[in-house]
Motif scaffolding. Sequence first.
Motif, PDB file in Angstrom:
ATOM      1  N   ILE A 186     -17.488  30.212   9.053  1.00 11.59           N
ATOM      2  CA  ILE A 186     -18.090  31.461   8.570  1.00 11.59           C
ATOM      3  C   ILE A 186     -19.395  31.089   7.861  1.00 11.59           C
ATOM      4  CG2 ILE A 186     -17.823  33.414   6.976  1.00 11.59           C
ATOM      5  CD1 ILE A 186     -14.791  33.185   7.415  1.00 11.59           C
ATOM      6  N   ASN A 187     -20.476  31.676   8.296  1.00 13.22           N
ATOM      7  CA  ASN A 187     -21.766  31.427   7.653  1.00 13.22           C
ATOM      8  C   ASN A 187     -22.428  32.757   7.318  1.00 13.22           C
ATOM      9  OD1 ASN A 187     -22.927  28.545   7.368  1.00 13.22           O
ATOM     10  ND2 ASN A 187     -21.657  28.505   9.213  1.00 13.22           N
ATOM     11  N   ASN A 188     -22.633  32.978   6.035  1.00 14.60           N
ATOM     12  CA  ASN A 188     -23.288  34.207   5.580  1.00 14.60           C
ATOM     13  C   ASN A 188     -23.929  33.913   4.216  1.00 14.60           C
ATOM     14  OD1 ASN A 188     -21.167  34.184   3.746  1.00 14.60           O
ATOM     15  ND2 ASN A 188     -19.918  35.573   4.980  1.00 14.60           N
ATOM     16  N   ARG A 189     -24.247  34.929   3.452  1.00 12.01           N
ATOM     17  CA  ARG A 189     -24.907  34.691   2.156  1.00 12.01           C
ATOM     18  C   ARG A 189     -24.018  33.932   1.176  1.00 12.01           C
ATOM     19  NH1 ARG A 189     -28.951  38.764   0.459  1.00 12.01           N
ATOM     20  NH2 ARG A 189     -29.794  39.635   2.360  1.00 12.01           N
ATOM     21  N   VAL A 190     -22.696  34.031   1.397  1.00  5.55           N
ATOM     22  CA  VAL A 190     -21.764  33.426   0.443  1.00  5.55           C
ATOM     23  C   VAL A 190     -21.326  32.038   0.891  1.00  5.55           C
ATOM     24  CG1 VAL A 190     -19.561  33.763  -0.778  1.00  5.55           C
ATOM     25  CG2 VAL A 190     -20.957  35.760  -0.112  1.00  5.55           C
ATOM     26  N   TYR A 191     -21.007  31.889   2.174  1.00  2.00           N
ATOM     27  CA  TYR A 191     -20.482  30.619   2.679  1.00  2.00           C
ATOM     28  C   TYR A 191     -21.508  29.948   3.570  1.00  2.00           C
ATOM     29  CZ  TYR A 191     -16.233  32.805   1.117  1.00  2.00           C
ATOM     30  OH  TYR A 191     -15.299  33.422   0.350  1.00  2.00           O
ATOM     31  N   ARG A 192     -21.685  28.654   3.373  1.00  2.00           N
ATOM     32  CA  ARG A 192     -22.686  27.927   4.154  1.00  2.00           C
ATOM     33  C   ARG A 192     -22.129  26.567   4.566  1.00  2.00           C
ATOM     34  NH1 ARG A 192     -26.114  29.589   6.496  1.00  2.00           N
ATOM     35  NH2 ARG A 192     -26.242  31.337   5.059  1.00  2.00           N
ATOM     36  N   THR A 193     -22.135  26.295   5.863  1.00  4.54           N
ATOM     37  CA  THR A 193     -21.721  24.979   6.354  1.00  4.54           C
ATOM     38  C   THR A 193     -22.857  24.386   7.181  1.00  4.54           C
ATOM     39  OG1 THR A 193     -20.837  25.742   8.469  1.00  4.54           O
ATOM     40  CG2 THR A 193     -19.334  25.818   6.584  1.00  4.54           C
ATOM     41  N   LEU A 194     -22.724  23.135   7.547  1.00  9.85           N
ATOM     42  CA  LEU A 194     -23.785  22.482   8.330  1.00  9.85           C
ATOM     43  C   LEU A 194     -23.983  23.186   9.673  1.00  9.85           C
ATOM     44  CD1 LEU A 194     -25.743  20.058   8.587  1.00  9.85           C
ATOM     45  CD2 LEU A 194     -23.878  18.817   9.697  1.00  9.85           C
ATOM     46  N   SER A 195     -22.915  23.693  10.242  1.00 17.44           N
ATOM     47  CA  SER A 195     -22.957  24.401  11.537  1.00 17.44           C
ATOM     48  C   SER A 195     -23.474  23.523  12.666  1.00 17.44           C
ATOM     49  CB  SER A 195     -23.823  25.666  11.442  1.00 17.44           C
ATOM     50  OG  SER A 195     -23.300  26.534  10.489  1.00 17.44           O
ATOM     51  N   ALA A 196     -23.187  22.260  12.590  1.00 19.95           N
ATOM     52  CA  ALA A 196     -23.559  21.327  13.669  1.00 19.95           C
ATOM     53  C   ALA A 196     -22.551  20.178  13.652  1.00 19.95           C
ATOM     54  CB  ALA A 196     -24.972  20.792  13.449  1.00 19.95           C
ATOM     55  N   PRO A 197     -22.288  19.557  14.806  1.00 17.38           N
ATOM     56  CA  PRO A 197     -21.383  18.396  14.814  1.00 17.38           C
ATOM     57  C   PRO A 197     -21.979  17.244  14.003  1.00 17.38           C
ATOM     58  CG  PRO A 197     -21.800  19.202  17.048  1.00 17.38           C
ATOM     59  CD  PRO A 197     -22.786  19.890  16.159  1.00 17.38           C
ATOM     60  N   MET A 198     -21.133  16.471  13.366  1.00 19.91           N
ATOM     61  CA  MET A 198     -21.589  15.305  12.583  1.00 19.91           C
ATOM     62  C   MET A 198     -20.992  14.039  13.183  1.00 19.91           C
ATOM     63  SD  MET A 198     -20.833  16.642   8.771  1.00 19.91           S
ATOM     64  CE  MET A 198     -21.402  15.202   7.887  1.00 19.91           C
ATOM     65  N   ILE A 199     -21.810  13.019  13.336  1.00 18.36           N
ATOM     66  CA  ILE A 199     -21.322  11.717  13.804  1.00 18.36           C
ATOM     67  C   ILE A 199     -21.232  10.811  12.585  1.00 18.36           C
ATOM     68  CG2 ILE A 199     -21.677   9.795  15.406  1.00 18.36           C
ATOM     69  CD1 ILE A 199     -21.468  12.454  16.883  1.00 18.36           C
ATOM     70  N   ILE A 200     -20.037  10.283  12.359  1.00 20.82           N
ATOM     71  CA  ILE A 200     -19.748   9.499  11.151  1.00 20.82           C
ATOM     72  C   ILE A 200     -19.745   8.004  11.508  1.00 20.82           C
ATOM     73  CG2 ILE A 200     -18.011   9.129   9.334  1.00 20.82           C
ATOM     74  CD1 ILE A 200     -19.253  11.931   9.251  1.00 20.82           C
ATOM     75  N   ALA A 201     -20.458   7.217  10.713  1.00 18.02           N
ATOM     76  CA  ALA A 201     -20.610   5.775  10.992  1.00 18.02           C
ATOM     77  C   ALA A 201     -19.295   5.022  10.747  1.00 18.02           C
ATOM     78  CB  ALA A 201     -21.713   5.216  10.098  1.00 18.02           C
ATOM     79  N   PRO A 202     -19.179   3.810  11.342  1.00 13.45           N
ATOM     80  CA  PRO A 202     -17.906   3.078  11.257  1.00 13.45           C
ATOM     81  C   PRO A 202     -17.451   2.739   9.845  1.00 13.45           C
ATOM     82  CG  PRO A 202     -19.446   1.941  12.728  1.00 13.45           C
ATOM     83  CD  PRO A 202     -20.165   3.130  12.200  1.00 13.45           C
ATOM     84  N   ASP A 203     -18.396   2.576   8.913  1.00 14.13           N
ATOM     85  CA  ASP A 203     -17.984   2.208   7.545  1.00 14.13           C
ATOM     86  C   ASP A 203     -17.892   3.440   6.632  1.00 14.13           C
ATOM     87  OD1 ASP A 203     -20.651   2.769   7.526  1.00 14.13           O
ATOM     88  OD2 ASP A 203     -21.219   1.118   6.195  1.00 14.13           O
ATOM     89  N   GLU A 204     -17.887   4.622   7.229  1.00  9.15           N
ATOM     90  CA  GLU A 204     -17.779   5.847   6.428  1.00  9.15           C
ATOM     91  C   GLU A 204     -16.412   6.498   6.649  1.00  9.15           C
ATOM     92  OE1 GLU A 204     -22.433   7.185   6.255  1.00  9.15           O
ATOM     93  OE2 GLU A 204     -21.164   8.096   7.767  1.00  9.15           O
ATOM     94  N   TRP A 205     -16.066   7.397   5.760  1.00  7.35           N
ATOM     95  CA  TRP A 205     -14.812   8.134   5.900  1.00  7.35           C
ATOM     96  C   TRP A 205     -15.046   9.575   5.470  1.00  7.35           C
ATOM     97  CZ3 TRP A 205     -15.931   4.339   2.421  1.00  7.35           C
ATOM     98  CH2 TRP A 205     -15.911   4.682   1.073  1.00  7.35           C
ATOM     99  N   VAL A 206     -14.156  10.425   5.915  1.00  8.77           N
ATOM    100  CA  VAL A 206     -14.270  11.863   5.635  1.00  8.77           C
ATOM    101  C   VAL A 206     -12.999  12.307   4.921  1.00  8.77           C
ATOM    102  CG1 VAL A 206     -14.330  14.156   6.722  1.00  8.77           C
ATOM    103  CG2 VAL A 206     -15.734  12.306   7.633  1.00  8.77           C
ATOM    104  N   ILE A 207     -13.192  13.103   3.880  1.00 11.91           N
ATOM    105  CA  ILE A 207     -12.023  13.635   3.155  1.00 11.91           C
ATOM    106  C   ILE A 207     -12.081  15.161   3.202  1.00 11.91           C
ATOM    107  CG2 ILE A 207     -10.832  13.735   0.924  1.00 11.91           C
ATOM    108  CD1 ILE A 207     -12.201  11.082   0.216  1.00 11.91           C
ATOM    109  N   LEU A 208     -10.973  15.783   3.502  1.00 12.11           N
ATOM    110  CA  LEU A 208     -10.861  17.247   3.453  1.00 12.11           C
ATOM    111  C   LEU A 208      -9.859  17.597   2.357  1.00 12.11           C
ATOM    112  CD1 LEU A 208     -10.643  18.111   7.262  1.00 12.11           C
ATOM    113  CD2 LEU A 208     -12.678  17.908   5.819  1.00 12.11           C
ATOM    114  N   ARG A 209     -10.301  18.462   1.432  1.00  7.38           N
ATOM    115  CA  ARG A 209      -9.391  18.917   0.365  1.00  7.38           C
ATOM    116  C   ARG A 209      -9.268  20.431   0.451  1.00  7.38           C
ATOM    117  NH1 ARG A 209     -12.021  15.067  -3.913  1.00  7.38           N
ATOM    118  NH2 ARG A 209     -10.951  13.166  -3.300  1.00  7.38           N
ATOM    119  N   PRO A 210      -8.194  20.908   1.062  1.00  9.95           N
ATOM    120  CA  PRO A 210      -8.040  22.353   1.179  1.00  9.95           C
ATOM    121  C   PRO A 210      -7.795  23.000  -0.173  1.00  9.95           C
ATOM    122  CG  PRO A 210      -6.182  21.207   2.190  1.00  9.95           C
ATOM    123  CD  PRO A 210      -7.092  20.152   1.669  1.00  9.95           C
TER     124      PRO A 210
END
Length: 265
Positions: A186-210
């Motif tokens: 959802i992208n509007n005045r309140v919520y904003r995301t990158l809105s594009a795929p991201m490629i993550i490097a081998p020494d990086e990690w991603v955390i999701l906290r709902p």
Amino acid sequence: MRVWVFSNSGQASTTAAHALSKKLKAAGFTVNPARPDVVITVGGDGTLLSAFHRYNAALDKIRFVGVHTGHLGFYTDWRDFEIDDLVEALKNDHGEKIGYPLLDIKVTYMDDTTGHYVALNESTLKRATSTMKADMYVKDNFFESFRGDGLCVCTPTGSTAYSKSNGGAVLHPRLRALQVTEIASINNRVYRTLSAPMIIAPDEWVILRPEDGVNYVMTIDQFNMSDRPIKEVRYKIADEQIYFARYKHMHFWDRVEDAFIGAKH
Ligand code: NAP
């Protein structure tokens, strides 16, 4: 060499698997599901995913071979009418193998218990009811607050599956990288995301906290895990790899063309 033939339940696959097992035994191979050196799947990419999860505790000792009974897949190099050639290739085996990256998934539940999993294609985090609200971190640094249907983190070989349906790029499997794609953000005045795929490097990690981790569904390849409230999910490239016994080579981009465009046929 110990070989096991792992088939889906379709008529064409079980017939081909039966014929293959017979030919392997006649050629002197031990055909047994316990501690195989080579696992041959007969079916489609989904069948290879199932075999991967059946044997994922012994990935360093196993090489996979995929036989397809429909169209050529991404994890399948052989067609069902080529099983004589496959048996010959196994007889001349010199331990040929190629390894591809896997996704390491560490989940921390609200009660602080953890779960550790590995995916061949991808893992997604979604919400069963209403939209998902989750903070995303890259390498422990806050990146964005996501709101939408969910997020998908895939391996290079998984980039042609669910991730592609989310608008993700197709990654060559020799790249050691992860890709994050949005599922209906959802992208509007309140919520904003990158809105594009991201490629993550081998020494990086991603955390999701709902936010308020109840009613979340985490998928790992073909599996749905929705048993407990989730505090956090960490994604990184796994230390282990999946190995394929590559007796014949098809260029990756030819495979992509064959699967999605088919202009040469
Ligand atoms: P399925 O729903 O029976 O089949 C999913 C389809 O994805 C099948 O056509 C399968 O090919 C194909 N596939 C699997 N891995 C692939 C890969 N790495 N590259 C290209 N295509 C691939 O489910 P399943 O067979 O158990 O497979 C689970 C997978 O389904 C998940 O890992 C996810 O990637 C995919 N999926 C996709 C969507 C979507 O695109 N909207 C939604 C949910 C799940 P075969 O016919 O050769 O088996």
